[in-house]
Scaffold this active site. Structure first.
Site, PDB file in Angstrom:
ATOM      1  N   LYS A  44      70.867 -56.253 -40.826  1.00 37.12           N
ATOM      2  CA  LYS A  44      71.754 -56.277 -41.987  1.00 37.12           C
ATOM      3  C   LYS A  44      71.362 -55.328 -43.128  1.00 37.12           C
ATOM      4  CE  LYS A  44      74.820 -59.092 -40.626  1.00 37.12           C
ATOM      5  NZ  LYS A  44      75.298 -58.139 -39.635  1.00 37.12           N
TER       6      LYS A  44
ATOM      7  N   TYR B 226      77.162 -61.158 -36.982  1.00 35.60           N
ATOM      8  CA  TYR B 226      76.489 -59.975 -36.465  1.00 35.60           C
ATOM      9  C   TYR B 226      77.331 -58.718 -36.667  1.00 35.60           C
ATOM     10  CZ  TYR B 226      73.121 -57.442 -33.630  1.00 35.60           C
ATOM     11  OH  TYR B 226      72.148 -56.566 -33.220  1.00 35.60           O
TER      12      TYR B 226
HETATM   13  C1  LIG Z   1      59.696 -49.481 -43.222  1.00 44.01           C
HETATM   14  C2  LIG Z   1      61.080 -50.019 -43.016  1.00 44.01           C
HETATM   15  C3  LIG Z   1      61.551 -50.223 -41.732  1.00 44.01           C
HETATM   16  C4  LIG Z   1      62.820 -50.747 -41.528  1.00 44.01           C
HETATM   17  N1  LIG Z   1      63.243 -50.981 -40.258  1.00 44.01           N
HETATM   18  C5  LIG Z   1      64.455 -51.536 -40.061  1.00 44.01           C
HETATM   19  C6  LIG Z   1      64.882 -51.813 -38.748  1.00 44.01           C
HETATM   20  O1  LIG Z   1      64.198 -51.545 -37.777  1.00 44.01           O
HETATM   21  N2  LIG Z   1      66.107 -52.413 -38.590  1.00 44.01           N
HETATM   22  C7  LIG Z   1      66.898 -52.733 -39.663  1.00 44.01           C
HETATM   23  O2  LIG Z   1      67.993 -53.277 -39.493  1.00 44.01           O
HETATM   24  N3  LIG Z   1      66.504 -52.464 -40.930  1.00 44.01           N
HETATM   25  C8  LIG Z   1      65.315 -51.870 -41.139  1.00 44.01           C
HETATM   26  N4  LIG Z   1      64.908 -51.605 -42.406  1.00 44.01           N
HETATM   27  C9  LIG Z   1      65.831 -51.917 -43.507  1.00 44.01           C
HETATM   28  C10 LIG Z   1      66.763 -50.761 -43.851  1.00 44.01           C
HETATM   29  O3  LIG Z   1      66.225 -49.545 -43.430  1.00 44.01           O
HETATM   30  C11 LIG Z   1      67.001 -50.779 -45.368  1.00 44.01           C
HETATM   31  O4  LIG Z   1      67.689 -51.977 -45.655  1.00 44.01           O
HETATM   32  C12 LIG Z   1      67.779 -49.584 -45.912  1.00 44.01           C
HETATM   33  O5  LIG Z   1      66.968 -48.431 -45.872  1.00 44.01           O
HETATM   34  C13 LIG Z   1      68.229 -49.834 -47.361  1.00 44.01           C
HETATM   35  O6  LIG Z   1      68.754 -48.650 -47.912  1.00 44.01           O
HETATM   36  P1  LIG Z   1      68.526 -48.317 -49.455  1.00 44.01           P
HETATM   37  O7  LIG Z   1      69.260 -47.063 -49.699  1.00 44.01           O
HETATM   38  O8  LIG Z   1      68.831 -49.500 -50.276  1.00 44.01           O
HETATM   39  O9  LIG Z   1      66.959 -48.106 -49.626  1.00 44.01           O
HETATM   40  P2  LIG Z   1      65.992 -47.008 -49.005  1.00 44.01           P
HETATM   41  O10 LIG Z   1      66.488 -46.534 -47.690  1.00 44.01           O
HETATM   42  O11 LIG Z   1      64.617 -47.590 -49.063  1.00 44.01           O
HETATM   43  O12 LIG Z   1      66.107 -45.793 -50.009  1.00 44.01           O
HETATM   44  C14 LIG Z   1      65.493 -45.796 -51.276  1.00 44.01           C
HETATM   45  C15 LIG Z   1      65.130 -44.376 -51.639  1.00 44.01           C
HETATM   46  O13 LIG Z   1      64.624 -44.349 -52.960  1.00 44.01           O
HETATM   47  C16 LIG Z   1      63.520 -43.453 -52.997  1.00 44.01           C
HETATM   48  N5  LIG Z   1      62.687 -43.799 -54.157  1.00 44.01           N
HETATM   49  C17 LIG Z   1      61.851 -44.846 -54.294  1.00 44.01           C
HETATM   50  N6  LIG Z   1      61.256 -44.825 -55.494  1.00 44.01           N
HETATM   51  C18 LIG Z   1      61.735 -43.734 -56.130  1.00 44.01           C
HETATM   52  C19 LIG Z   1      61.482 -43.161 -57.398  1.00 44.01           C
HETATM   53  N7  LIG Z   1      60.618 -43.714 -58.262  1.00 44.01           N
HETATM   54  N8  LIG Z   1      62.129 -42.020 -57.742  1.00 44.01           N
HETATM   55  C20 LIG Z   1      63.013 -41.441 -56.894  1.00 44.01           C
HETATM   56  N9  LIG Z   1      63.276 -41.941 -55.679  1.00 44.01           N
HETATM   57  C21 LIG Z   1      62.652 -43.078 -55.291  1.00 44.01           C
HETATM   58  C22 LIG Z   1      62.841 -43.650 -51.645  1.00 44.01           C
HETATM   59  O14 LIG Z   1      62.030 -42.554 -51.285  1.00 44.01           O
HETATM   60  C23 LIG Z   1      64.048 -43.807 -50.724  1.00 44.01           C
HETATM   61  O15 LIG Z   1      64.466 -42.587 -50.192  1.00 44.01           O
HETATM   62  C24 LIG Z   1      63.650 -51.068 -42.630  1.00 44.01           C
HETATM   63  C25 LIG Z   1      63.178 -50.841 -43.921  1.00 44.01           C
HETATM   64  C26 LIG Z   1      61.910 -50.330 -44.134  1.00 44.01           C
HETATM   65  C27 LIG Z   1      61.443 -50.115 -45.541  1.00 44.01           C
END
Ligand SMILES: Cc1cc2nc3c(=O)[nH]c(=O)nc-3n(C[C@H](O)[C@H](O)[C@H](O)COP(=O)(O)OP(=O)(O)OC[C@H]3O[C@@H](n4cnc5c(N)ncnc54)[C@H](O)[C@@H]3O)c2cc1C
Length: 431
Positions: free
Chosen positions: A296, A384
């Site tokens: 999710k 799902y």
């Molecule tokens: C290690 C890991 C493994 C995962 N594996 C799975 C999986 O196998 N299956 C699944 O369903 N989900 C997985 N997830 C969950 C899913 O990938 C996340 O829910 C998704 O990435 C959320 O997207 P987002 O854009 O909110 O955050 P993110 O993808 O985390 O993006 C946040 C961005 O902000 C940037 N950032 C952070 N701090 C700063 C700052 N101070 N200044 C500028 N930029 C900054 C980061 O570099 C990043 O690029 C995983 C998450 C992680 C962390």
């Protein structure tokens, strides 16, 4: 530098928000602490709900997704030496698509840059100021210098470890959290998948998940201890453990191949409420984390910013404050549905305690119910594949729309909203 919406983070949430805003004629700047190469190759999630696929296709990002994504109409539950298929599409009319998060990120970055959008990579946001004024400032460090970005609003899309959530004054946010006594060891392998659909396996030795990223690449997961040392898991041990947990039905065997990447993912449930304070809007992992069992995380991030994009369009286009004011309440309904589903899948499938045979019996009973009851399987399937936006989640209640902002002195830019004319409609095989 000045923009309308300053976006912190170039993950799925931040990039998609920037893309949606552009389509509404709203200017944004994305600040990302890591390099473009890093974010385009970060292997994480890989399952897109039907609604996420529809969102990407509807906004002109479906071409490669429809060509390379793998549409799945069911999942397999494997337990007690048996195998049962949950026919998701038969039960719900919807499907999921396997398409790596890094591919979504690549498509979004390409689209933003092609449209002349601004994404500043290796720009580390260090502080947010003036969030309770009409002109917040995002301070960031780039090339050794401190710079500032002035904007009307800030979108905190910087993941769990970002700075945005911490910019909210103490006492405003309430957090809800659950830690799990296990982690996932994830493996990306150059091995043709031995299955057509994802296999969720319950086993006395712990949970295992067999998934894939393409017809040549398998993505496999093992439940391990939260403090597991990756060095203690050479490839041979990983394959042996996968065989033990997955080769439990007659005539089925794993396909092995070179391991391309290994990682450990902690398992955590986490929500912060509300998802907005003054001119700061939080989205994605910055405000909520789910254990990946329900697939999710990325979908919630995209669903958050779909709401936020509409809300900014209503504000800039028509001076409407209601959608921005109702953002947190509306988004949290989907967030909590996904929280429950992810917790439920996690609790049903993982080995929870070493010496609790009663718990194990309950898990088997639940799995058997999901395997044999159409009603129960339908509940699993509809969660799902993802609830449609208008389903039982409902609109935001009226009391959750206090128009505390934008302050009256903020000029609204009339006529900037509405982008239907620019919408590239692709015929979707998913509708
Ligand atoms: C290690 C890991 C493994 C995962 N594996 C799975 C999986 O196998 N299956 C699944 O369903 N989900 C997985 N997830 C969950 C899913 O990938 C996340 O829910 C998704 O990435 C959320 O997207 P987002 O854009 O909110 O955050 P993110 O993808 O985390 O993006 C946040 C961005 O902000 C940037 N950032 C952070 N701090 C700063 C700052 N101070 N200044 C500028 N930029 C900054 C980061 O570099 C990043 O690029 C995983 C998450 C992680 C962390």
């Amino acid at each position: 530098m000045r923009t309308q919406v300053g976006i912190v983070g170039a993950g799925p949430a931040g990039l998609m928000l920037s893309h949606l805003l552009h389509r509404h004629g709203i200017d944004s700047v994305v600040l990302e602490s890591r390099s473009r190469d890093h974010v385009e190759h970060r292997v994480r999630a890989g399952v897109l709900e039907q609604g996420s696929v529809d969102l990407l296709c509807r906004t002109g990002l479906g071409e490669r997704l429809l060509r390379e994504g793998l549409r799945h109409e069911g999942i397999e539950l494997r337990f007690a030496g048996e195998s049962h298929r949950v026919p998701m599409t038969e039960l719900t009319g919807r499907a999921i698509t396997v398409y790596g998060q890094q591919e979504v990120v690549k498509d979004l970055i390409a689209a933003r840059l092609a449209a002349g959008g601004t994404i500043l990579f290796e720009a580390d946001v260090v502080r947010l100021d003036g969030l309770d004024s009409s002109s917040p400032v995002v301070r960031y460090r780039r090339d050794g210098r401190e710079e500032e970005l002035r904007c009307d609003f800030v979108a905190g899309c910087d993941g769990f470890h970002g700075v945005s959530r911490g910019a909210v004054p103490e006492g405003v946010l309430t957090s809800y959290e659950r830690a799990y006594p296990f982690a996932w060891l994830g493996v990306l392998a150059a091995a043709a998948p031995a299955v057509q659909e994802l296999v969720y396996a319950h086993h006395d030795r712990g949970f295992a998940l067999y998934s894939m990223r393409s017809p040549e690449i398998s993505r496999l997961y093992l439940q391990v201890a939260p403090d597991e040392d990756l060095a203690a898991w050479p490839d041979a041990r990983i394959w042996a453990e996968l065989r033990a947990r997955l080769e439990t039905v007659p005539g089925w065997s794993l396909t092995e191949g070179p391991v391309l990447e290994k990682s450990l993912t902690p398992m955590r449930s986490f929500v912060v409420e509300p998802m907005q304070w003054e001119r700061l809007f939080l989205a994605g992992d910055a405000v909520h984390i789910v254990p990946p069992t329900g697939a999710k995380g990325m979908n919630l991030a995209l669903a958050d910013v779909a709401l936020l994009g509409d809300a900014f369009a209503a504000w800039y286009g028509h001076g409407r404050t209601d959608l921005l004011a109702g953002y947190s309440t509306t988004a949290l309904r989907r967030v909590w549905r996904a929280q429950h589903f992810s917790w439920w899948m996690t609790s049903m499938l993982h080995r929870l305690a070493h010496d609790d045979p009663y718990e194990a019996k309950l898990q088997t009973a639940t799995l058997r119910y999901a395997a044999t009851s159409r009603a129960y399987a339908t509940s699993l399937a509809e969660n799902y594949v993802g609830c449609p936006r208008s389903d039982h989640l409902g609109p935001a209640p009226a009391e959750a729309q206090p128009p505390t902002w934008p302050p009256r002195d903020t000029p609204c830019r009339p006529g900037a909203g509405g982008s239907d004319a620019t919408t590239t409609q692709r015929r979707s095989t998913y509708s």
